[in-house]
Design an enzyme around this catalytic site. Structure first.
Site, PDB file in Angstrom:
ATOM      1  N   SER A 138       4.194   2.432  -0.342  1.00 52.27           N
ATOM      2  CA  SER A 138       4.079   1.449  -1.422  1.00 52.27           C
ATOM      3  C   SER A 138       2.617   1.273  -1.793  1.00 52.27           C
ATOM      4  O   SER A 138       1.724   1.526  -0.972  1.00 52.27           O
ATOM      5  CB  SER A 138       4.656   0.098  -0.972  1.00 52.27           C
ATOM      6  OG  SER A 138       4.317  -0.934  -1.878  1.00 52.27           O
ATOM      7  N   TYR A 151       5.289  -7.015   4.612  1.00 55.94           N
ATOM      8  CA  TYR A 151       5.658  -5.814   3.860  1.00 55.94           C
ATOM      9  C   TYR A 151       4.480  -4.849   3.759  1.00 55.94           C
ATOM     10  O   TYR A 151       4.636  -3.636   3.978  1.00 55.94           O
ATOM     11  CB  TYR A 151       6.133  -6.214   2.461  1.00 55.94           C
ATOM     12  CG  TYR A 151       6.574  -5.044   1.613  1.00 55.94           C
ATOM     13  CD1 TYR A 151       7.781  -4.396   1.853  1.00 55.94           C
ATOM     14  CD2 TYR A 151       5.784  -4.589   0.565  1.00 55.94           C
ATOM     15  CE1 TYR A 151       8.190  -3.325   1.083  1.00 55.94           C
ATOM     16  CE2 TYR A 151       6.179  -3.519  -0.224  1.00 55.94           C
ATOM     17  CZ  TYR A 151       7.389  -2.892   0.040  1.00 55.94           C
ATOM     18  OH  TYR A 151       7.783  -1.828  -0.730  1.00 55.94           O
TER      19      TYR A 151
END
Length: 254
Positions: A138, A151
């Protein structure tokens, strides 16, 4: 070009979103696709879509956090050519308000889940002296994002694992890369907005879309096309790299 004829691909998290799009794309290019997902109904739905389109696919319920379950699934599948680690979950919170339970949950799926699948797939690749691995990281591995502590941690770990595996197994003809999407329009995004911003769905969708300099979210098919290239023979000289697919987010968002 970009044919996957005669190849077998395991794709985790393939019951929905990006994972499903990758599974559908790989099947259209000729791969035999093994759809792994924790949700039986969603895994079956992906397989149905592939078979309806004339492709070959099989569904396996798989909790990637459990190494014994992952091991059992890979033993049933046998030799493979491609592994795509797409299974993952998100979490909103900073380091202070992220509970230990939430931190552990994100770690178990995003980090340990990726490790478990690497751990079980690599022996097959080593045996056949070939293999391609694609991990879904990501942009959170690159930049600071508000309230994405756990995250971001997990996706930074995915990026680091990518480099490590690429280095350790380059001489076994095993390639390992990752991709780092920015916001991609999936059912998860719609559900996240509906849950956290009731009554302001359209406003928040537009705000999140415009956070990419290109002015919109990515599509799952755009992500799947990059995945296809990196897992194809045409990308045979590429390993140990991460590829942002982010509408300019990392470089142009200043």
């Amino acid at each position: 070009m970009f044919s996957l004829e005669g190849k077998s691909a395991v794709i985790t998290g393939a019951g929905s979103g990006i994972g499903q799009a990758i599974a559908l794309t790989f099947a259209r290019q000729g791969a035999k696709v093994y759809v792994l997902d924790v949700n039986q109904e969603q895994a079956n739905a992906t397989v149905f879509k592939i078979q309806e389109d004339g492709g070959e696919a099989f569904a396996f319920v798989c909790d990637v956090t459990n190494q014994q379950i992952v091991k059992s699934v890979f033993e049933k599948i046998g030799d493979i050519n491609i592994l795509v680690n797409c299974a993952g979950i998100a979490h909103v919170g900073n380091v202070v308000n992220t509970s230990e339970a939430d931190f552990d949950r994100v770690y178990q799926v995003n980090v340990k889940g990726t490790y478990n699948c690497l751990h079980e797939a690599l022996p097959y690749f080593i045996k056949t002296q070939q293999g391609v691995i694609l991990n879904v990281a990501s942009i959170a591995a690159y930049v600071g994002l508000n309230d994405r502590f756990a995250y971001s941690m997990s996706k930074g770990a995915v990026f680091a694992m990518t480099l490590s595996v690429a280095k350790d197994f380059i001489h076994q003809n095993i390639r390992c890369n990752s991709i780092s999407p920015a916001r991609v329009h999936t059912p998860f995004v719609d559900g996240f907005i509906a849950k956290n911003y009731p009554g302001k769905e359209q406003e928040m969708f537009e705000k999140l879309s415009k956070s990419q300099p290109i002015g919109r979210m990515g599509s799952v098919d755009e992500i799947a096309t990059l995945a296809l290239y990196l897992c194809s023979d045409e990308a045979g000289f590429i390993t140990g790299n991460d590829y942002p697919i982010d509408g300019g987010f990392i470089k142009l968002n200043n």
